[in-house]
Design an enzyme around this catalytic site. Structure first.
Site, PDB file in Angstrom:
ATOM      1  N   CYS A 294      33.574  -8.862  68.876  1.00 25.78           N
ATOM      2  CA  CYS A 294      34.874  -9.436  69.238  1.00 25.78           C
ATOM      3  C   CYS A 294      35.356 -10.405  68.172  1.00 25.78           C
ATOM      4  CB  CYS A 294      34.749 -10.145  70.578  1.00 25.78           C
ATOM      5  SG  CYS A 294      33.407 -11.319  70.585  1.00 25.78           S
TER       6      CYS A 294
ATOM      7  N   GLU B 163      43.404  -4.604  68.473  1.00 22.04           N
ATOM      8  CA  GLU B 163      41.992  -4.784  68.090  1.00 22.04           C
ATOM      9  C   GLU B 163      41.421  -3.415  67.678  1.00 22.04           C
ATOM     10  OE1 GLU B 163      39.382  -5.735  71.372  1.00 22.04           O
ATOM     11  OE2 GLU B 163      38.169  -7.049  70.119  1.00 22.04           O
TER      12      GLU B 163
HETATM   13  P1  NAP Z   1      35.445  -3.191  78.788  1.00 17.27           P
HETATM   14  O1  NAP Z   1      35.893  -1.803  78.883  1.00 17.27           O
HETATM   15  O2  NAP Z   1      36.343  -4.265  79.237  1.00 17.27           O
HETATM   16  O3  NAP Z   1      34.043  -3.244  79.570  1.00 17.27           O
HETATM   17  C1  NAP Z   1      33.327  -4.438  79.703  1.00 17.27           C
HETATM   18  C2  NAP Z   1      32.583  -4.441  81.025  1.00 17.27           C
HETATM   19  O4  NAP Z   1      33.510  -4.376  82.094  1.00 17.27           O
HETATM   20  C3  NAP Z   1      31.650  -3.244  81.202  1.00 17.27           C
HETATM   21  O5  NAP Z   1      30.496  -3.651  81.895  1.00 17.27           O
HETATM   22  C4  NAP Z   1      32.475  -2.312  82.058  1.00 17.27           C
HETATM   23  O6  NAP Z   1      31.687  -1.429  82.815  1.00 17.27           O
HETATM   24  C5  NAP Z   1      33.148  -3.319  82.968  1.00 17.27           C
HETATM   25  N1  NAP Z   1      34.345  -2.829  83.642  1.00 17.27           N
HETATM   26  C6  NAP Z   1      35.271  -1.963  83.207  1.00 17.27           C
HETATM   27  N2  NAP Z   1      36.223  -1.784  84.154  1.00 17.27           N
HETATM   28  C7  NAP Z   1      35.876  -2.562  85.206  1.00 17.27           C
HETATM   29  C8  NAP Z   1      36.448  -2.813  86.502  1.00 17.27           C
HETATM   30  N3  NAP Z   1      37.577  -2.233  86.898  1.00 17.27           N
HETATM   31  N4  NAP Z   1      35.811  -3.670  87.334  1.00 17.27           N
HETATM   32  C9  NAP Z   1      34.667  -4.278  86.951  1.00 17.27           C
HETATM   33  N5  NAP Z   1      34.080  -4.069  85.741  1.00 17.27           N
HETATM   34  C10 NAP Z   1      34.684  -3.230  84.891  1.00 17.27           C
HETATM   35  O7  NAP Z   1      35.035  -3.599  77.323  1.00 17.27           O
HETATM   36  P2  NAP Z   1      34.443  -2.689  76.164  1.00 17.27           P
HETATM   37  O8  NAP Z   1      35.561  -1.980  75.509  1.00 17.27           O
HETATM   38  O9  NAP Z   1      33.310  -1.894  76.631  1.00 17.27           O
HETATM   39  O10 NAP Z   1      33.868  -3.850  75.210  1.00 17.27           O
HETATM   40  C11 NAP Z   1      34.517  -4.250  74.100  1.00 17.27           C
HETATM   41  C12 NAP Z   1      35.509  -5.382  74.361  1.00 17.27           C
HETATM   42  O11 NAP Z   1      34.783  -6.552  74.710  1.00 17.27           O
HETATM   43  C13 NAP Z   1      36.308  -5.730  73.136  1.00 17.27           C
HETATM   44  O12 NAP Z   1      37.640  -5.962  73.472  1.00 17.27           O
HETATM   45  C14 NAP Z   1      35.648  -6.998  72.648  1.00 17.27           C
HETATM   46  O13 NAP Z   1      36.479  -7.811  71.856  1.00 17.27           O
HETATM   47  C15 NAP Z   1      35.243  -7.645  73.919  1.00 17.27           C
HETATM   48  N6  NAP Z   1      34.164  -8.611  73.697  1.00 17.27           N
HETATM   49  C16 NAP Z   1      34.452  -9.950  73.773  1.00 17.27           C
HETATM   50  C17 NAP Z   1      33.462 -10.886  73.499  1.00 17.27           C
HETATM   51  C18 NAP Z   1      33.740 -12.365  73.557  1.00 17.27           C
HETATM   52  O14 NAP Z   1      32.777 -13.127  73.608  1.00 17.27           O
HETATM   53  N7  NAP Z   1      34.983 -12.795  73.550  1.00 17.27           N
HETATM   54  C19 NAP Z   1      32.181 -10.454  73.162  1.00 17.27           C
HETATM   55  C20 NAP Z   1      31.932  -9.091  73.086  1.00 17.27           C
HETATM   56  C21 NAP Z   1      32.937  -8.174  73.357  1.00 17.27           C
HETATM   57  P3  NAP Z   1      31.514   0.129  82.456  1.00 17.27           P
HETATM   58  O15 NAP Z   1      31.522   0.246  80.984  1.00 17.27           O
HETATM   59  O16 NAP Z   1      30.227   0.447  83.058  1.00 17.27           O
HETATM   60  O17 NAP Z   1      32.686   0.817  83.064  1.00 17.27           O
END
Ligand code: NAP
Length: 485
Positions: A288, A389
């Site tokens: 991120c 992003e």
């Molecule tokens: P994501 O799609 O938002 O998923 C993150 C988590 O949320 C996963 O465990 C996912 O589960 C869960 N999730 C998805 N939909 C949900 C819902 N409706 N209800 C409850 N949980 C739900 O994120 P990603 O794309 O995998 O990860 C990358 C993102 O994370 C990027 O935008 C990155 O910038 C951000 N990030 C931020 C930080 C920080 O510290 N600011 C650190 C790391 C990453 P499932 O995958 O099992 O569906």
């Protein structure tokens, strides 16, 4: 203690027991370097989540009353156990999401450091004695745990995200229902095996994997859960915040970023280029705080691009499990498509390809999700990469003329997580650090994460901080006590 090992089937951990999901369904966990299924994750849902909430709720009272020094001892034991099992965790991280082993080992150490930090902080959750305005009253505050907590994490740091959330929650006296990303259940499962070995009381930590929306809804609809700590995309974060609002649950949100990296003409160019490579291509661009926009002052553009191309082309691409590899696959097919689309969009709109710009085939890993580390120049604000992003290995280079102009352009984003700049001018370093509207600023420093520093963003990058002196406070409420005497 027996060493832990990754199993072929990951169960749920609820109230101190390893159990199958109510649905009796499992899904394949895929290694993105090989395309092979390496294990099976439990496809849990709201029914399993309800059981986990029951357990966390029941365990909350005794755990919150356990003296902080005792809670701290459990955490120290977890810290020791994690380091004893470093290699198993590093290999699991690499197999589940593709990270090179070298980076995975760094993640394990960082994950352990968060536990130790919070074990120490547990003992220092001081309140205040406030000078009273009346002789007949005494005023004070105490800190109390917020209650049972829901924690949801992504796949990009599948271990350190676990400990960054669980360790301050436990230190503060909260119990936890934890949901990792579906892609990386093995890392979470291994960690919960350590919790079992550390003899954490039943129900203090509970693990649910599977249907994310059903699990999320159950966690947010149940009034016994008093806090959500979430790391993931801004899109999902906003959705969860809306649902949390129904019961005014406390939230901590670590969301997306779009980091600017500014290179001024007075910078040490070698160091700046090394910084760009580290902050852009670490974890194949999937952090991120990864650089998403590189702004180079016009007078040094050509020299900068030559140096950057040279360094990027030295990166060794391959299966992260090989020790020599610097750069692994993307973690999933959606991520690969996003990078390809952003590169195409930029080139169609007039950007210049400096290196990369294509998928790569690695001999022996033809089904792996590999995309070459890519640099493009002559980028402008009309291109998608300028505002969305990327979360992948695409380094877009913009140019600028003046400090004032670049600050305005760097701040022109809905995101506000990390930012970086390189300069050798002391006054400028202070001016620019203060002017950047980001939660974190790296000044001549491209690797800014440390357990001692508060990690988090402003604007649509989130609410709250993890690490540093603030981490425990995210899980504590301040109670004001006014006593008449
Ligand atoms: P994501 O799609 O938002 O998923 C993150 C988590 O949320 C996963 O465990 C996912 O589960 C869960 N999730 C998805 N939909 C949900 C819902 N409706 N209800 C409850 N949980 C739900 O994120 P990603 O794309 O995998 O990860 C990358 C993102 O994370 C990027 O935008 C990155 O910038 C951000 N990030 C931020 C930080 C920080 O510290 N600011 C650190 C790391 C990453 P499932 O995958 O099992 O569906």
């Amino acid at each position: 203690m027996p060493a832990i090992a990754l199993e072929k089937k990951h169960l749920l951990y609820i109230n101190g027991e390893w159990i199958e999901p109510v649905s009796q369904q499992f899904y394949d966990v895929i290694n993105p370097a090989t395309g092979e299924a390496i294990s099976k994750g439990s496809y849990g849902d709201d029914r399993d989540t309800e059981k986990a909430i029951d357990a966390a709720y029941k365990a909350f009272k005794p755990w919150s009353k356990t003296p902080a020094v005792e809670r701290s001892k459990y955490l120290v034991r977890l810290y020791e156990l994690l380091l004893e099992n470093e290699e198993e965790f590093a290999h699991t991280i690499s197999k589940e999401m593709g990270k090179p082993l070298r980076e995975a080992r760094t993640e394990v150490k960082s994950a352990a450091d968060y536990i130790l930090w919070n074990a120490e902080e547990a003992k220092r959750s001081y309140g205040d004695v406030i000078p009273s305005p009346m002789a007949s009253k005494r005023l004070q505050t105490i800190k109390q745990p917020v209650g049972p907590v829901a924690a949801i994490t992504p796949w990009n740091f599948p271990l350190s995200m676990v400990t960054r959330k669980i360790s301050p929650a436990l230190a503060a006296g909260c119990t936890v229902v934890f949901k990792p990303d579906s892609q990386t259940p093995g890392c979470a499962t291994l960690f919960f095996k350590l919790a079992e070995q550390a003899n954490l009381p039943k129900g203090v930590l509970n693990l649910v994997t599977g249907n994310s929306s059903k699990i999320g809804d159950q966690l947010l609809e149940d009034p016994r859960i008093r806090k959500l700590t979430f790391t993931g995309s801004t899109e999902v974060g906003k959705l969860l915040m809306q649902k949390a609002a129904n019961q005014v649950k406390s939230v901590s949100m670590e969301l997306g970023g779009h980091a600017p990296f500014i290179v001024f003409e007075d910078a040490n160019l070698e160091r700046a280029v090394e910084g760009v490579v580290a902050s852009k291509f670490r974890n194949s661009g999937q952090t991120c705080i990864c650089t998403n926009r590189i702004y180079v002052q016009e007078s040094i553009k050509d020299k900068f691009l030559v140096l950057l191309k040279e360094k990027v082309e030295q990166l060794v691409i391959g299966n992260g499990l090989h020790e020599s590899v610097d750069f692994g696959p993307l973690a999933n097919a959606g991520g690969l498509t996003k990078v390809k689309d952003q590169v195409k969009d930029a080139l169609d709109k007039g950007a210049t390809l400096i290196t990369g710009g294509k998928e790569c085939t690695i001999s022996g890993y033809e089904n792996g999700l590999f995309y070459a580390p890519t640099v493009i120049a002559d980028v402008d604000e009309t291109m998608i990469v300028a505002y969305e992003e990327t979360f992948g290995p695409l380094a877009p280079v913009f140019t600028f003329k003046t400090e004032e102009e670049v600050i305005e352009r760097a701040n022109d984003s809905v995101y506000g997580l990390a930012s970086y700049f390189f300069t050798n001018d002391l006054s400028r370093s202070i001016r620019v650090a203060e002017a950047l509207q980001y939660g974190m600023v790296g000044v001549n420093d491209a690797l800014i994460t440390s357990v001692q520093g508060p990690f988090g963003g402003v604007k649509e990058s989130g609410i709250g901080r993890e690490g540093g002196p603030d981490s425990l406070n995210e899980f504590l409420e301040t109670k004001f006590i006014s006593t008449g005497i």
